[in-house]
Enzyme design. Sequence first.
Site, short mmCIF file in Angstrom:
data_model
loop_
_atom_site.label_atom_id
_atom_site.label_comp_id
_atom_site.label_asym_id
_atom_site.label_seq_id
_atom_site.Cartn_x
_atom_site.Cartn_y
_atom_site.Cartn_z
N HIS A 86 -12.68 -27.11 16.13
CA HIS A 86 -13.65 -26.48 17.25
C HIS A 86 -14.62 -27.61 17.81
O HIS A 86 -15.82 -27.73 17.14
CB HIS A 86 -14.01 -25.25 17.12
CG HIS A 86 -14.82 -24.55 18.39
ND1 HIS A 86 -14.55 -25.17 19.65
CD2 HIS A 86 -15.27 -23.43 18.75
CE1 HIS A 86 -15.53 -24.50 20.69
NE2 HIS A 86 -15.54 -23.27 19.92
N CYS A 114 -19.88 -23.63 23.98
CA CYS A 114 -18.70 -23.91 23.68
C CYS A 114 -17.72 -24.11 24.94
O CYS A 114 -16.51 -24.41 24.90
CB CYS A 114 -17.70 -23.13 22.64
SG CYS A 114 -18.75 -22.93 21.26
N HIS A 126 -8.35 -20.59 23.95
CA HIS A 126 -9.32 -20.98 23.36
C HIS A 126 -9.20 -20.84 21.78
O HIS A 126 -9.51 -21.82 20.94
CB HIS A 126 -10.61 -20.21 23.87
CG HIS A 126 -11.78 -20.51 23.30
ND1 HIS A 126 -12.40 -21.71 23.40
CD2 HIS A 126 -12.78 -19.68 22.57
CE1 HIS A 126 -13.70 -21.90 22.64
NE2 HIS A 126 -13.86 -20.67 22.26
#
Lengths: 342, 398
Positions: B329, B161, B294
Amino acid sequence: MKGYISGTAAITPQHTFDTGRYLEEWVDHQTSYLSATEPAYREIIDPKLLRRMSRIIKMSVASAYKAMQMAKVEIPGAVIVGTGLGCVQDTEKFLKEIIDNEEGILSPTAFIQSTHNTIAGQIALMLQCPNHNFTFSNRGHSFENALEDALLQLQEGVEHVLVGGADEITPIVHELMGSIRCVSINQEDQLSVLGEGAAFFILTKDQNEQSFAAIEDTVAFNNPLVDDVRGKVVQFLDRNELASADIDLVLMGHNGVADGFFDAMGDLMKENAIAQFKNISGESFTASAYGHHLAAVMLQKQQVFQNTLVSGKFGGSLDRILLYNHYKGVNHTLTLLSKCPS
Amino acid sequence: MSHRVFVSGYGIVSALGFGAEANLNALKQQVTGIAPPQFLKTKHCTLPVGEVKASNESLAEMAGVSDKKPVSRTVLLGLIAAREAVEKAGLDEGQLRTSGLISGTTVGGMDISEHAYQSLQKGERVDYTKSFSGHDCGHSTQAIATGLRLSGALSTISTACSSSANTIMQAARLIKAGQVERVIAGGTDALSLFTLNGFNSLKILDAELCKPFDEHRQGLNLGEGAAYLVLESEAALNARGGVAYAEVTGYGNANDAYHQTASSPEGKGAFLAIKKAFEIAGKTDLTIDYVNAHGTGTANNDLSESNALKMIFNDQVPALSSTKSYTGHTLGAAGAVEAVFSVLAILGQHVYGNYNLSLPMSDGLEPERNFRSIKIDHVLSNSFGFGGNCSSLIFSKV
């Protein structure tokens, strides 16, 4: 950009992990792809951790540990890995579970281990290493991207870097790669034979007692014409203030298959001794990682191993090796390696 | 010698829409792009996702791809976003040809190969060449480079990620070192059964719209998208008379070395990554005005990130929000998507609301509730991933 090789280890389809008996015994693979000749991992990796590791992780961790031991480095200043296909065994396993269970309740284990950076992540976890941790997955330049990053780290002031390349094969990957004409699936195919393995290095900013070779310079380029190769090589030698006569050995990633690029290189360097490495590693996105390892071991041991010399004569000493590889004619690599002055 | 690194172009595709303007409008109007999947053929048809609202066919048309082969959404989304970035930068053919491309992705062409693999398992006839040759991560980078007629150096980063945050860092490092003048950096990832089922098996997907930094957060929503920045050295930018929209002043990558998928509760890796970014920025008086977190919405990430931020800022945490309840995400694209949001925050002097927040975490931070104007000189953007990979970027006003 220069980096000193102070430790390196590789697992390949041949006996390369035991450096004392490096390539002494030749393994005749009767299969259509070359699977790795793996060491007894239990002597290298904690058996409790070993159970959960897929082969690409085992091959990588074992090679990384050994390179670090050689270099006497405990916590590398950076961990950088190149892998073309990543953790395909676990990827396949999880995909199969999704299909078999029709997206039902699934165990996350294979998914967790499937990401490309599992290798670098596991190494960081096992070493408790908080430093720069990168993974490149860029076809035939996966290792080259990692190497470029490693050299950049050294230039930025990091003392030592762990850098490596790894790819694993499963029977299905082999079948698929054969179907898309990337590798041969039977002996009549005029295509390269797929192989697997891992090769890791400790590169240091400065020469130390452990250093035995150096990466003097490296360049990666894409999609040249066959006619461009000569110019690229001459330019590369020029910028290192060398002539072809200064090269003691040219190590190439050819594999017995007709190939205009390697022919052009062979023609340009016809006065030089030429050796090969893909009969050892097989073809893969990260085969060149092994090429770099073999060049380093040859410089260390001042030896041209059996089944590697293709043409010309080994003059008895090795100061400089020029490595040339390409993947499918697209991703090309030139690296100059030298012996460390003692 | 150290060169300054400027952002001279940007492009984005996310669940919020196509292009920077559409994305900014949605963020301003506080409309989420997260909804049940329309295009991903999954059994989990009620799980909310941040899907780009277009079929593969219309994406191919937008991307100018006339290939009859199935082309991964990862490639199509990437091409559309990268093209916007180079157009915004105003690069001509020659400038484009010599530019490098560093792209980040986690699963590459998985959205296509997972279907081909399924057919293979069932013994159906599949044309392998059309599906599996685009499976690996490097394929999308090569396809985007070909689409843009770009022949500079190519690189692909796959660090879960944080992939595309790392591509921006890598491009900045190469420019700073004087090795290259201009790089297109960012990332792209398509939704796939593989990732959706993967995160579901980890039990970290929220069955409703995610609630980053909320006391009652239940997990994340997956998304898809792509975003790219054009990054240039000062000399290259001035030579062609380009516009600097922002400057990349800081970056740092560190490893949490705690667990393959979970973050350490104290946010050790995150703390180190942010600290490194400050060190690169090299200014002791650097005041961060906005943190694009994040903030995935999982119990673990948001706690870990909160603790790292509190430690870095001595409990005086600047304006903060997560934009993941708008986009989902987007995995390998997330760092670049949020880098574009960070640049837009600097250009517009605003912060985004942390959508869907009801009750902030009891021991955590007070995220921004709404889109609002504030003075912004410096933005910190965080991206954390599997394998303990933690990355932070600092963007500054020019």
